[in-house]
Design a protein around this motif. Structure first.
Motif, short mmCIF file in Angstrom:
data_model
loop_
_atom_site.label_atom_id
_atom_site.label_comp_id
_atom_site.label_asym_id
_atom_site.label_seq_id
_atom_site.Cartn_x
_atom_site.Cartn_y
_atom_site.Cartn_z
N MET A 70 0.85 -1.18 0.00
CA MET A 70 0.00 0.00 0.00
C MET A 70 0.89 1.24 0.00
SD MET A 70 -2.89 1.15 2.83
CE MET A 70 -3.90 -0.27 2.53
N ARG A 71 0.55 2.19 -0.82
CA ARG A 71 1.27 3.46 -0.81
C ARG A 71 0.96 4.21 0.48
NH1 ARG A 71 -0.65 6.57 -5.54
NH2 ARG A 71 0.50 8.17 -4.43
N PHE A 72 1.92 5.03 0.91
CA PHE A 72 1.75 5.72 2.19
C PHE A 72 0.49 6.57 2.23
CE2 PHE A 72 2.13 9.40 4.93
CZ PHE A 72 2.27 8.77 6.15
N ILE A 73 0.23 7.35 1.18
CA ILE A 73 -0.93 8.24 1.21
C ILE A 73 -2.22 7.44 1.29
CG2 ILE A 73 -1.27 8.56 -1.29
CD1 ILE A 73 -1.40 11.31 1.42
N GLU A 74 -2.24 6.25 0.70
CA GLU A 74 -3.42 5.38 0.81
C GLU A 74 -3.59 4.88 2.24
OE1 GLU A 74 -2.44 2.46 -2.08
OE2 GLU A 74 -3.25 3.62 -3.76
N LEU A 75 -2.48 4.48 2.85
CA LEU A 75 -2.50 4.03 4.24
C LEU A 75 -3.00 5.15 5.16
CD1 LEU A 75 -1.66 1.88 6.44
CD2 LEU A 75 0.53 3.08 6.48
N ALA A 76 -2.44 6.34 4.98
CA ALA A 76 -2.79 7.47 5.83
C ALA A 76 -4.25 7.89 5.63
CB ALA A 76 -1.85 8.65 5.56
N THR A 77 -4.73 7.80 4.41
CA THR A 77 -6.12 8.17 4.12
C THR A 77 -7.08 7.11 4.64
OG1 THR A 77 -5.42 9.38 2.15
CG2 THR A 77 -7.75 8.79 2.28
N ASP A 78 -6.72 5.86 4.49
CA ASP A 78 -7.58 4.74 4.89
C ASP A 78 -7.74 4.64 6.41
OD1 ASP A 78 -9.09 2.32 4.27
OD2 ASP A 78 -7.34 1.22 5.03
N ARG A 79 -6.67 4.91 7.15
CA ARG A 79 -6.68 4.77 8.60
C ARG A 79 -7.70 5.70 9.24
NH1 ARG A 79 -6.38 7.56 12.64
NH2 ARG A 79 -6.30 6.36 14.52
N TYR A 80 -8.42 5.20 10.21
CA TYR A 80 -9.37 6.03 10.94
C TYR A 80 -9.34 5.64 12.42
CZ TYR A 80 -12.63 2.05 10.65
OH TYR A 80 -13.22 0.81 10.75
N SER A 81 -9.90 6.49 13.26
CA SER A 81 -9.95 6.23 14.69
C SER A 81 -11.01 5.17 14.98
CB SER A 81 -10.27 7.52 15.45
OG SER A 81 -9.22 8.43 15.33
N VAL A 82 -10.56 4.05 15.50
CA VAL A 82 -11.46 2.95 15.82
C VAL A 82 -12.08 3.21 17.19
CG1 VAL A 82 -11.57 0.47 16.30
CG2 VAL A 82 -10.22 1.33 14.36
N ARG A 83 -13.40 3.20 17.22
CA ARG A 83 -14.12 3.46 18.47
C ARG A 83 -15.09 2.32 18.79
NH1 ARG A 83 -13.54 8.70 16.23
NH2 ARG A 83 -12.35 10.05 17.62
N ASP A 84 -14.78 1.14 18.27
CA ASP A 84 -15.55 -0.07 18.58
C ASP A 84 -14.66 -1.26 18.25
OD1 ASP A 84 -17.51 -1.86 19.26
OD2 ASP A 84 -18.82 -1.40 17.56
N PHE A 85 -14.07 -1.85 19.28
CA PHE A 85 -13.08 -2.90 19.08
C PHE A 85 -13.68 -4.30 19.28
CE2 PHE A 85 -10.43 0.74 20.06
CZ PHE A 85 -9.34 0.58 19.22
#
Length: 170
Positions: A1-16
């Motif tokens: 995965m390209r870095f910008i894709e990784l950074a864009t895809d990542r989100y704050s998980v609030r239900d584990f």
């Protein structure tokens, strides 16, 4: 995965999910913290890995962590953090912790492990509960775990200010 894709895809998980993160993945997440750049390479970060159910119960009594099975308390040691003499000896420890925490968050996401930067908590309560020495300052709690099947990014996840709003070219 390209870095910008990784950074864009990542989100704050609030239900584990309650599933435990494998030790090999934890090791890679901690390695990301180890190689993160810090001011003058002083590496003032101190990480408290909270894995046991008892320790997680103590931590979530202070700050609920969305059901995460584990967390990292990210601190810096003011005895070794860089002080900016050109700016009133401003302590760079919080900045270093921000870099370290971001590295861990991105490495975790690449491994399929979710996280959520927690900054709104009582630093004093956490320090007291985990016997963190006075020279070590909590900056963030990073819950870690697999997103639950119901987890999704917030509605704000893909809303960005225009570059022109925050970039000024000289």
């Amino acid at each position: 995965m390209r870095f910008i894709e990784l950074a864009t895809d990542r989100y704050s998980v609030r239900d584990f999910s309650p599933a435990q993160v494998e030790d090999e993945k934890i090791d890679l997440i901690l390695k990301a913290a180890q190689v993160a750049p810090t001011a003058v390479n002083n590496q003032p970060q101190k990480l408290y890995l909270i894995k046991s159910r008892e320790a997680m119960d103590r931590l979530t009594a202070i700050k609920p962590l969305y059901g995460a099975p584990m967390a990292v308390i990210v601190c810096y040691d003011d005895r070794i953090s860089w002080k900016n003499a050109r700016s009133g000896n401003h302590d760079g420890g919080e900045i270093d912790c921000a870099i370290v925490t971001t590295h861990m968050m991105l490495q975790a996401w690449e491994l399929g492990v979710g996280s959520c930067w927690i900054g709104a908590f009582s630093f004093d309560d956490v320090a007291r509960e985990f016997n963190i020495p006075a020279n070590e300052h909590p900056v963030a709690i990073l819950p870690l775990g697999y997103p639950s099947d119901n987890c999704k990014p917030s509605d704000r996840h893909l809303k960005y200010r225009a570059l022109e709003e925050f970039v000024k070219t000289f």
